[in-house]
Motif scaffolding. Structure first.
Motif, PDB file in Angstrom:
ATOM      1  N   MET A   1       4.205 -35.873 -24.087  1.00  0.00           N
ATOM      2  CA  MET A   1       4.697 -36.656 -22.979  1.00  0.00           C
ATOM      3  C   MET A   1       4.481 -35.976 -21.638  1.00  0.00           C
ATOM      4  O   MET A   1       5.030 -36.410 -20.656  1.00  0.00           O
ATOM      5  N   ILE A   2       3.670 -34.934 -21.634  1.00  0.00           N
ATOM      6  CA  ILE A   2       3.325 -34.288 -20.366  1.00  0.00           C
ATOM      7  C   ILE A   2       1.974 -34.848 -19.916  1.00  0.00           C
ATOM      8  O   ILE A   2       0.993 -34.809 -20.653  1.00  0.00           O
ATOM      9  N   GLU A   3       1.970 -35.370 -18.703  1.00  0.00           N
ATOM     10  CA  GLU A   3       0.745 -35.904 -18.118  1.00  0.00           C
ATOM     11  C   GLU A   3       0.140 -34.809 -17.247  1.00  0.00           C
ATOM     12  O   GLU A   3       0.834 -34.186 -16.443  1.00  0.00           O
ATOM     13  N   ILE A   4      -1.161 -34.576 -17.423  1.00  0.00           N
ATOM     14  CA  ILE A   4      -1.886 -33.612 -16.590  1.00  0.00           C
ATOM     15  C   ILE A   4      -2.995 -34.381 -15.892  1.00  0.00           C
ATOM     16  O   ILE A   4      -3.833 -35.019 -16.542  1.00  0.00           O
ATOM     17  N   GLU A   5      -2.973 -34.370 -14.564  1.00  0.00           N
ATOM     18  CA  GLU A   5      -4.020 -35.085 -13.824  1.00  0.00           C
ATOM     19  C   GLU A   5      -4.269 -34.433 -12.478  1.00  0.00           C
ATOM     20  O   GLU A   5      -3.412 -33.747 -11.933  1.00  0.00           O
ATOM     21  N   ARG A   6      -5.477 -34.638 -11.997  1.00  0.00           N
ATOM     22  CA  ARG A   6      -5.847 -34.211 -10.651  1.00  0.00           C
ATOM     23  C   ARG A   6      -6.101 -35.469  -9.833  1.00  0.00           C
ATOM     24  O   ARG A   6      -6.543 -36.485 -10.361  1.00  0.00           O
ATOM     25  N   LYS A   7      -5.819 -35.381  -8.540  1.00  0.00           N
ATOM     26  CA  LYS A   7      -5.917 -36.544  -7.657  1.00  0.00           C
ATOM     27  C   LYS A   7      -6.780 -36.178  -6.453  1.00  0.00           C
ATOM     28  O   LYS A   7      -6.665 -35.069  -5.911  1.00  0.00           O
ATOM     29  N   PHE A   8      -7.635 -37.122  -6.044  1.00  0.00           N
ATOM     30  CA  PHE A   8      -8.588 -36.894  -4.958  1.00  0.00           C
ATOM     31  C   PHE A   8      -8.649 -38.102  -4.033  1.00  0.00           C
ATOM     32  O   PHE A   8      -8.444 -39.239  -4.470  1.00  0.00           O
ATOM     33  N   LEU A   9      -9.001 -37.852  -2.777  1.00  0.00           N
ATOM     34  CA  LEU A   9      -9.338 -38.951  -1.880  1.00  0.00           C
ATOM     35  C   LEU A   9     -10.773 -39.376  -2.185  1.00  0.00           C
ATOM     36  O   LEU A   9     -11.576 -38.572  -2.666  1.00  0.00           O
ATOM     37  N   ALA A 115      -8.551 -41.378  -6.255  1.00  0.00           N
ATOM     38  CA  ALA A 115      -9.053 -41.257  -7.628  1.00  0.00           C
ATOM     39  C   ALA A 115      -8.211 -40.246  -8.389  1.00  0.00           C
ATOM     40  O   ALA A 115      -7.829 -39.209  -7.835  1.00  0.00           O
ATOM     41  N   GLU A 116      -7.932 -40.561  -9.643  1.00  0.00           N
ATOM     42  CA  GLU A 116      -7.216 -39.650 -10.522  1.00  0.00           C
ATOM     43  C   GLU A 116      -8.032 -39.446 -11.780  1.00  0.00           C
ATOM     44  O   GLU A 116      -8.723 -40.355 -12.231  1.00  0.00           O
ATOM     45  N   VAL A 117      -7.923 -38.255 -12.341  1.00  0.00           N
ATOM     46  CA  VAL A 117      -8.565 -37.967 -13.619  1.00  0.00           C
ATOM     47  C   VAL A 117      -7.545 -37.249 -14.496  1.00  0.00           C
ATOM     48  O   VAL A 117      -6.921 -36.278 -14.062  1.00  0.00           O
ATOM     49  N   GLU A 118      -7.335 -37.782 -15.698  1.00  0.00           N
ATOM     50  CA  GLU A 118      -6.401 -37.160 -16.640  1.00  0.00           C
ATOM     51  C   GLU A 118      -7.111 -36.073 -17.427  1.00  0.00           C
ATOM     52  O   GLU A 118      -8.272 -36.219 -17.798  1.00  0.00           O
ATOM     53  N   LEU A 119      -6.368 -34.987 -17.682  1.00  0.00           N
ATOM     54  CA  LEU A 119      -6.925 -33.822 -18.352  1.00  0.00           C
ATOM     55  C   LEU A 119      -6.108 -33.476 -19.590  1.00  0.00           C
ATOM     56  O   LEU A 119      -4.956 -33.894 -19.731  1.00  0.00           O
ATOM     57  N   HIS A 120      -6.706 -32.677 -20.479  1.00  0.00           N
ATOM     58  CA  HIS A 120      -5.998 -32.166 -21.642  1.00  0.00           C
ATOM     59  C   HIS A 120      -5.294 -30.851 -21.306  1.00  0.00           C
ATOM     60  O   HIS A 120      -4.300 -30.495 -21.923  1.00  0.00           O
TER      61      HIS A 120
END
Length: 159
Positions: A1-9, A115-120
């Motif tokens: 249940m932990i979300e890992i993501e990076r966010k960019f313009l 933009a968001e990208v989910e990571l492991h």
């Protein structure tokens, strides 16, 4: 249940020619407390309720719990939400081994594309497309819960 993501313009609309999916999203917030937000969302014709916790030091990881509900239930819950809703079109674009979710905002947030990208894992290597700009991971003003209260159109946009 932990979300890992990076966010960019996002710096251009070039991503649209690579999108394999496009979905309209409307959402509101039952609670926008920084330590816990409760979101109600209609994504296409599906409803969801989501609880998010406070982010870690980098802002890339945080608790997230989501449950699908009916569209009718979501519509009813949206009536109870705090003032300020989010309207956006989400585009999905594959880049390397990841899928970027690009949100083009409308209404009071028109002009903002994120933009968001989910990571492991947080240190995972990501292929960054050329239409990606500044990283804003952990910058709370870009959280949808904050955009609902302090929309993009109210920001000081001096260059």
């Amino acid at each position: 249940m932990i979300e890992i993501e990076r966010k960019f313009l996002v710096t251009s609309e070039a991503f649209k020619e690579h999108a394999f999916k496009k979905t309209r999203i409307v959402q509101g917030f039952l609670n926008t407390h920084p330590e816990r937000t409760v979101r109600v969302r209609i994504k296409g014709t599906e409803g969801f309720i989501t609880v998010k916790g406070i982010g870690n030091e980098s802002g890339a990881s945080r608790f997230e719990w989501e449950k699908q509900i009916t569209e009718e239930e979501a519509e009813s819950l949206l009536e109870l939400c705090e003032p300020g809703s989010i309207e956006k079109i989400r585009y999905e674009v594959k880049a390397g081994k990841h899928i970027f979710e690009i949100d083009e905002f409308f209404g009071n947030n028109r002009g903002l594309i994120v933009a968001e990208v989910e990571l492991h894992e947080e240190q995972e290597t990501v292929t960054i497309p050329n239409w990606i700009g500044k990283e804003v991971t952990g910058e709370t003003k870009y959280y949808n819960s904050q955009l609902s209260k302090h929309p993009f159109k109210t920001w000081n946009h001096e260059k």
